[in-house]
Design an enzyme around this catalytic site. Structure first.
Site, PDB file in Angstrom:
ATOM      1  CB  THR A  58      -0.933   0.023   1.219  1.00  0.00           C
ATOM      2  OG1 THR A  58      -1.842  -1.079   1.136  1.00  0.00           O
ATOM      3  CG2 THR A  58      -1.733   1.317   1.285  1.00  0.00           C
ATOM      4  CG  PHE A  68       0.365   4.615   3.832  1.00  0.00           C
ATOM      5  CD1 PHE A  68      -0.735   4.797   4.664  1.00  0.00           C
ATOM      6  CD2 PHE A  68       0.794   3.322   3.585  1.00  0.00           C
ATOM      7  CE1 PHE A  68      -1.392   3.721   5.224  1.00  0.00           C
ATOM      8  CE2 PHE A  68       0.145   2.229   4.147  1.00  0.00           C
ATOM      9  CZ  PHE A  68      -0.959   2.437   4.967  1.00  0.00           C
TER      10      PHE A  68
END
Length: 277
Positions: free
Chosen positions: A174, A176
């Site tokens: 992921t 960020f």
């Protein structure tokens, strides 16, 4: 001075892991939702906020994209990528053959979709506000339940890790972004994020914008669209490009694009993430 960094809490979430990766010395400020992360910075409870923006399996975190477009003038000042490895968690004595509910954050449920379908074909998947909240939901459930979350959540809530690496793809990661009142100064290896829209749907409008980057040798990393919320079929476009908005080529492109679109919002310029060696 110690940085106050807001993140999607409570402790035990992947957002907390990302916050610690970004600044292990920061004073962490847990927030109950992604809008609350941004509100913490707006009201001065935190200096910066960290939010997920993109996953390698599930794609864009559309909630974050909409917040950037509609709800804040904060700037992206940094980015980082966190490898995501989910664990199957349960209370001691859980009868795995008769699991009724699997709790996790919606993004995590999507990242483990095939595993959960095979492992618990008769169970209901139940979204929670965060991976950490999923463990709390599991503990409080009066039905036979398990949760998908990270190792840190298992340690915090003292539950059993039954299986590790239950994500459907081991390359799961992921991205960020860190939001602040100001973005970053040029470093020579930067990225700029922006969004734009058109006042009418005309042939070649989008191509005309993208050609301004191509003609100047500016690499386009990503482009996606989100509804404008004004009418069906109208969209905002979000793009990531190489370079800083203060770079001459980027500035030139943005100046010209500003005349071709009805709205242009630079979301921030920041150093491109480089994975640790």
């Amino acid at each position: 001075m110690t940085r106050r960094l807001a993140y999607l809490g409570p402790p035990g979430t992947y957002s907390e892991e990302a916050a610690l990766l970004y600044d292990s010395e920061a004073s962490l400020v847990p927030a109950a939702s992604l809008p609350a992360v941004i509100d913490s910075v707006h009201c001065g409870e935190a200096d910066e906020g960290i939010v997920p923006v993109e996953n390698s399996l599930e794609g864009a975190v559309t909630f974050t994209a909409d917040l950037l477009i509609h709800e804040t003038q904060l700037k992206i000042k940094s980015e980082l990528v966190l490898p995501i490895h989910h664990c199957l968690l349960a209370k001691a004595g859980t009868d795995l053959e008769n699991v009724e509910i699997v709790y996790s954050h919606p993004q995590s449920l999507g990242q483990c979709r095939e595993y959960l379908r095979r492992r618990f074909p008769n169970a209901t998947t139940m979204p929670s506000l965060s991976n950490s909240a999923a463990v709390e939901d599991m503990i409080c459930s009066d039905r036979i339940a398990v949760a998908v979350a990270g190792k840190r959540a298992a340690s915090i809530f003292n539950v059993n890790i039954l299986e590790e690496g239950v994500e459907d793809n081991r390359s799961n990661a992921t991205r960020f972004i860190v939001l602040s009142s100001e973005d970053s100064a040029p470093t020579g290896k930067d990225k700029t994020s922006l969004c734009f829209s058109f006042d009418a749907d005309r042939p070649g409008s989008l191509v005309g914008v993208l050609m301004e980057f191509s003609n100047r040798g500016i690499n386009l990393n990503k482009i996606e669209s989100r509804p404008t919320r004004r009418s069906l079929g109208r969209y905002f476009f979000l793009a990531d490009i190489d370079g800083h908005q203060e770079d001459s080529d980027v500035r030139s492109a943005l100046d010209v694009i500003g005349e071709k679109v009805s709205m242009l919002k630079v979301l921030g310029s920041y150093p491109q993430y480089s994975p640790p060696e």
